[in-house]
Scaffold this motif. Structure first.
Motif, short mmCIF file in Angstrom:
data_model
loop_
_atom_site.label_atom_id
_atom_site.label_comp_id
_atom_site.label_asym_id
_atom_site.label_seq_id
_atom_site.Cartn_x
_atom_site.Cartn_y
_atom_site.Cartn_z
N ASP A 214 0.82 -1.21 0.00
CA ASP A 214 0.00 0.00 0.00
C ASP A 214 0.86 1.26 0.00
OD1 ASP A 214 -2.15 -1.68 0.06
OD2 ASP A 214 -2.68 -1.30 2.16
N LEU A 215 1.93 1.25 0.76
CA LEU A 215 2.82 2.41 0.77
C LEU A 215 3.47 2.62 -0.59
CD1 LEU A 215 4.52 1.89 4.26
CD2 LEU A 215 2.97 3.76 3.64
N GLY A 216 3.84 1.51 -1.23
CA GLY A 216 4.44 1.61 -2.55
C GLY A 216 3.47 2.17 -3.58
N LEU A 217 2.23 1.68 -3.54
CA LEU A 217 1.22 2.20 -4.47
C LEU A 217 0.94 3.68 -4.20
CD1 LEU A 217 -1.30 -0.80 -4.53
CD2 LEU A 217 0.14 -0.02 -6.43
N TRP A 218 0.88 4.03 -2.93
CA TRP A 218 0.59 5.42 -2.57
C TRP A 218 1.70 6.35 -3.02
CZ3 TRP A 218 2.62 9.20 0.69
CH2 TRP A 218 1.77 10.25 0.99
N SER A 219 2.96 5.88 -2.98
CA SER A 219 4.08 6.72 -3.38
C SER A 219 4.11 6.97 -4.90
CB SER A 219 5.40 6.06 -2.98
OG SER A 219 5.72 4.97 -3.81
N GLU A 220 3.56 6.01 -5.67
CA GLU A 220 3.56 6.05 -7.13
C GLU A 220 4.97 5.96 -7.73
OE1 GLU A 220 1.35 9.48 -8.36
OE2 GLU A 220 -0.58 8.58 -7.84
N TYR A 221 5.93 5.53 -6.93
CA TYR A 221 7.27 5.30 -7.48
C TYR A 221 7.27 3.96 -8.22
CZ TYR A 221 8.97 9.13 -4.57
OH TYR A 221 9.18 10.35 -4.00
N PRO A 222 8.12 3.79 -9.21
CA PRO A 222 8.14 2.52 -9.97
C PRO A 222 8.34 1.28 -9.10
CG PRO A 222 9.37 4.20 -11.14
CD PRO A 222 9.01 4.80 -9.80
N TRP A 223 9.14 1.39 -8.02
CA TRP A 223 9.40 0.21 -7.19
C TRP A 223 8.14 -0.28 -6.46
CZ3 TRP A 223 8.03 0.84 -2.16
CH2 TRP A 223 8.09 2.14 -1.60
N GLY A 224 7.12 0.56 -6.36
CA GLY A 224 5.93 0.18 -5.61
C GLY A 224 4.76 -0.27 -6.44
N LEU A 225 4.95 -0.47 -7.72
CA LEU A 225 3.82 -0.74 -8.61
C LEU A 225 3.56 -2.21 -8.88
CD1 LEU A 225 4.36 2.14 -11.22
CD2 LEU A 225 2.95 2.14 -9.13
N ASN A 226 4.43 -3.11 -8.41
CA ASN A 226 4.26 -4.53 -8.75
C ASN A 226 4.52 -5.41 -7.53
OD1 ASN A 226 3.78 -6.77 -10.41
ND2 ASN A 226 5.97 -6.98 -10.90
N LEU A 227 3.84 -5.10 -6.43
CA LEU A 227 4.10 -5.82 -5.18
C LEU A 227 2.95 -6.74 -4.77
CD1 LEU A 227 5.71 -2.93 -3.09
CD2 LEU A 227 6.84 -4.62 -4.56
N GLN A 228 1.87 -6.77 -5.53
CA GLN A 228 0.72 -7.59 -5.17
C GLN A 228 1.08 -9.08 -5.13
OE1 GLN A 228 -2.32 -6.64 -4.13
NE2 GLN A 228 -2.87 -8.79 -3.82
N LYS A 229 2.04 -9.49 -5.92
CA LYS A 229 2.43 -10.91 -5.96
C LYS A 229 2.89 -11.40 -4.60
CE LYS A 229 7.05 -9.58 -7.58
NZ LYS A 229 8.03 -9.62 -8.68
N HIS A 230 3.48 -10.51 -3.81
CA HIS A 230 3.95 -10.91 -2.49
C HIS A 230 2.78 -11.06 -1.52
CE1 HIS A 230 8.07 -10.34 -3.75
NE2 HIS A 230 7.77 -9.14 -4.18
#
Length: 234
Positions: free
Chosen positions: A194-210
């Motif tokens: 959620d923090l990654g998606l909220w930041s909108e940085y590229p590193w936070g856009l593909n973490l749902q797999k975890h």
């Protein structure tokens, strides 16, 4: 005395390495060369325990001891607010009975929360800061991000965590993936997502797999220490 590190408490093993026996240490206290902090712990007379010196001493007695979470990020230039008095967030692998002189000289918290599975090395992602004390290990930003997420609801606000994450532009996606792949805490993995998606940085856009790796289907919900309800979607 010339070789002893300044600001670092000396245990009996360190003194023995310097050629000082326990009996000689007792004599040196009486002679005014050493001061006794607690049983088996000494400091050069006129010296005062420093932050790094205290942590270096504790690292000799606590497996996996390191500065983590918000502290690790702050020491690497990632911060939102500057505290009037720094509280050092320490992490380790086992409980420890801290002597009173630690709290007298350093404001700190300590936890043994296990974030990763048994196959993951406890000390992975811990290293000294450049030009810092080589005996003081600090979480790399990717590990510190998971530790920060772990603290949300336990004294760490979600709002401040979001503000901190907004400064985390240089998170390494492959390194973050490695930590998340071994993380066994549903709350931590979902919060990092959620923090990654909220930041909108590229590193936070593909973490749902975890999140999916830990099981799908249910919301995670818990009441924080402040009485607020923290709810994380699947």
């Amino acid at each position: 005395m010339q070789a002893a590190p300044r600001g670092q408490p000396l245990d009996t093993d360190m003194l023995r390495d310097f050629g000082v026996s326990p009996a000689q240490a007792t004599y040196m206290v009486k002679a005014g060369w050493l001061q006794r902090l607690s049983r088996g712990v000494y400091l050069l007379t006129g010296d005062r325990p420093s932050r790094d010196g205290i942590i270096a001493y504790l690292a000799r007695h606590i497996p996996g001891l390191h500065a983590g979470g918000k502290t690790a990020l702050d020491w690497q230039g990632v911060r939102h607010n500057i505290a009037f008095r720094e509280r050092v967030q320490l992490w380790g692998c086992q409980s420890y009975d801290f002597p009173p002189w630690v709290a007298e000289n350093m404001l700190y918290s300590y936890q043994t929360t296990k974030l990763f599975d048994d196959g993951f090395p406890d000390e992975y992602g811990l290293k000294p800061l450049p030009y810092g004390n080589s005996n003081v290990r600090v979480s790399v930003p990717e590990r510190a991000l998971l530790e920060l997420a772990s603290d949300i609801g336990k004294g760490q606000s979600l709002e401040e965590a979001r503000n901190i994450v907004m400064t985390l532009r240089n998170i390494r996606p492959q390194v973050l993936d490695e930590f998340l792949s071994h993380c066994q805490r549903v709350k931590v993995v979902r919060l990092v997502r959620d923090l990654g998606l909220w930041s909108e940085y590229p590193w936070g856009l593909n973490l749902q797999k975890h999140v999916d790796r830990l099981g799908a289907g249910k919301r995670w919900s818990n009441r924080t220490r402040d009485g607020e309800r923290l709810t994380l979607k699947p």
